[in-house]
Enzyme design. Sequence first.
Site, PDB file in Angstrom:
ATOM      1  CE1 TYR A  87      -4.607  -1.188   1.042  1.00  0.00           C
ATOM      2  CE2 TYR A  87      -3.066  -3.100   0.975  1.00  0.00           C
ATOM      3  CZ  TYR A  87      -4.209  -2.334   0.984  1.00  0.00           C
ATOM      4  OH  TYR A  87      -5.258  -3.388   0.610  1.00  0.00           O
ATOM      5  CG  HIS A  99     -13.571  -3.622  -1.614  1.00  0.00           C
ATOM      6  ND1 HIS A  99     -13.074  -3.943  -2.648  1.00  0.00           N
ATOM      7  CD2 HIS A  99     -12.607  -3.618  -0.632  1.00  0.00           C
ATOM      8  CE1 HIS A  99     -11.884  -4.146  -2.504  1.00  0.00           C
ATOM      9  NE2 HIS A  99     -11.550  -4.338  -1.114  1.00  0.00           N
TER      10      HIS A  99
END
Length: 515
Positions: free
Chosen positions: A150, A336
């Site tokens: 990330y 999601h």
Amino acid sequence: TGWVGLGFSPTGFMPESDVVIGWVKDGRGYLKDRFAATRTVPPIDHFQNVQLLSSSEAEGMTILEFKRKLAACEPKDRSIEEGTTRIIYSYNDNDPVSEDSPARHQVSGRVSVNLLSGTGNVEPASLEADHVKISLLNSNVRVPATPTTYWCSPFKLPVLQDEAHIIRFDPVVQRNHEELIHHIVVYQCGDDIQPFLNVSWDCDNPPDNVPSQVRKCRGLTVITAWAVGGAGFSFPSHVGLPMSGATGTQYVLMETHYNNEQSRSTYVDSSGMAVYYTPTKRQNDGAIFQLGHIVSPLLLIPPGLSSVEVQNTCPGRCTRAALPVGGINVFASLLHSHTVGTAVWVEHIRNKTKLPNIDQNFNYDFNFQDVVLLRNEVKILPDDEIQVFCRYDTSDRTAVTIGGEGTLDEMCLAFLLVYPKPTVAACLSQVQRRSFVARYIVPAVVAGYYVNTVNSTADDETQVKQLAADLRRIDFSTGASVRLWRDNYLRDRLRSYICSPVNYDYFMILLQCNR
């Protein structure tokens, strides 16, 4: 010339697909309803539930227009529902000799689409003539040679005297990096991020000089979100996200999830987001309201099961604290989960009465995650209860799947696009660690099924990570774990625990305030 086939598939592959095959010959159109039980020529259905409306051939193209009912008419038909529809297609340049013997396809493929969603009664607005485009792009990031990274990049938005509205966003994915970029999320931040505007970093390993308040900006107020397979999104003409001025967003942090499955060391990336704003304010200030399970290892999903459901609750006491008196209106949604997710849906309860689902996708496709414009706006009032459900299929896994940031970890989230802007950005739930250990781990240890190596003197976050690591080490298919699997103790106790709707006393509700 030739024939063309189109199918509605449960998996994106040919078996069990509801298929039509047609062609045009000597000016006449032919079309038949079929069912593909296997990877062979689909036989013609006994009941024909399609109607050919028109047919033509021109400039090398065959065009067949037909209609059918959305609901399945007989067992060999597949219903077309809200959410993802998996389409398969094929064609051959040669006309069939007979209806029973079309030649094998020359070209075939598959695609996921939203046939019903995204076609709501509020069409996406045209951009205002005075709109301005901002590019938020990573700057030649050398992607680490690890499967999951990330990456955090801070930005300052244009400084305007008066508040403006963000009205559209588009993903900007560098060419040939389509399989590398899993998702991009932009978070609202405070001015304490200003000293770090010229640097970017691994979100999970920030530089020592990045203070905690800057690190915590990630995961708070979401401004825009995009995930693999999705497209851009235009807000309806009466809604925009506040930007600049005295109260609007001025600083943002962009989080890019790199899914580097082969751990390549040669990726240099400059992907990001294009954001459009207008200084002409629209009627309503909008926001993204996030619900579901905290991204945490305590999202524990047992292996070897074709269907496991997890329920996450935002109770009435939280919507009472979070929402304005008149409530909020939901106009779009992004659901999601990760690779073992098969369904995500958002339930709406008022005065103990279940209302229609706010959004639902019972054919969830990890590789097709799109912001969906609801067909009708939904009003959420204070005291309403919102529940986010996720269903998983772990039948091909032998170890526990945990919640986390990796693609092979899992999530369960719903991003609701709403107006007016609520006072909080998220209402997320999580089973409390102490309750989980007392109700699940301790009985397993006492029964001799499980050895717990968690250091009870460590802080909660460390204990959760140790607990998750312990459970992931158990292979339910081999060696000493055969007895565990045979007796179903860990698997079924875990399923019973995480699927129970009566665990409200053991849920921790996290309210994150809009900045």
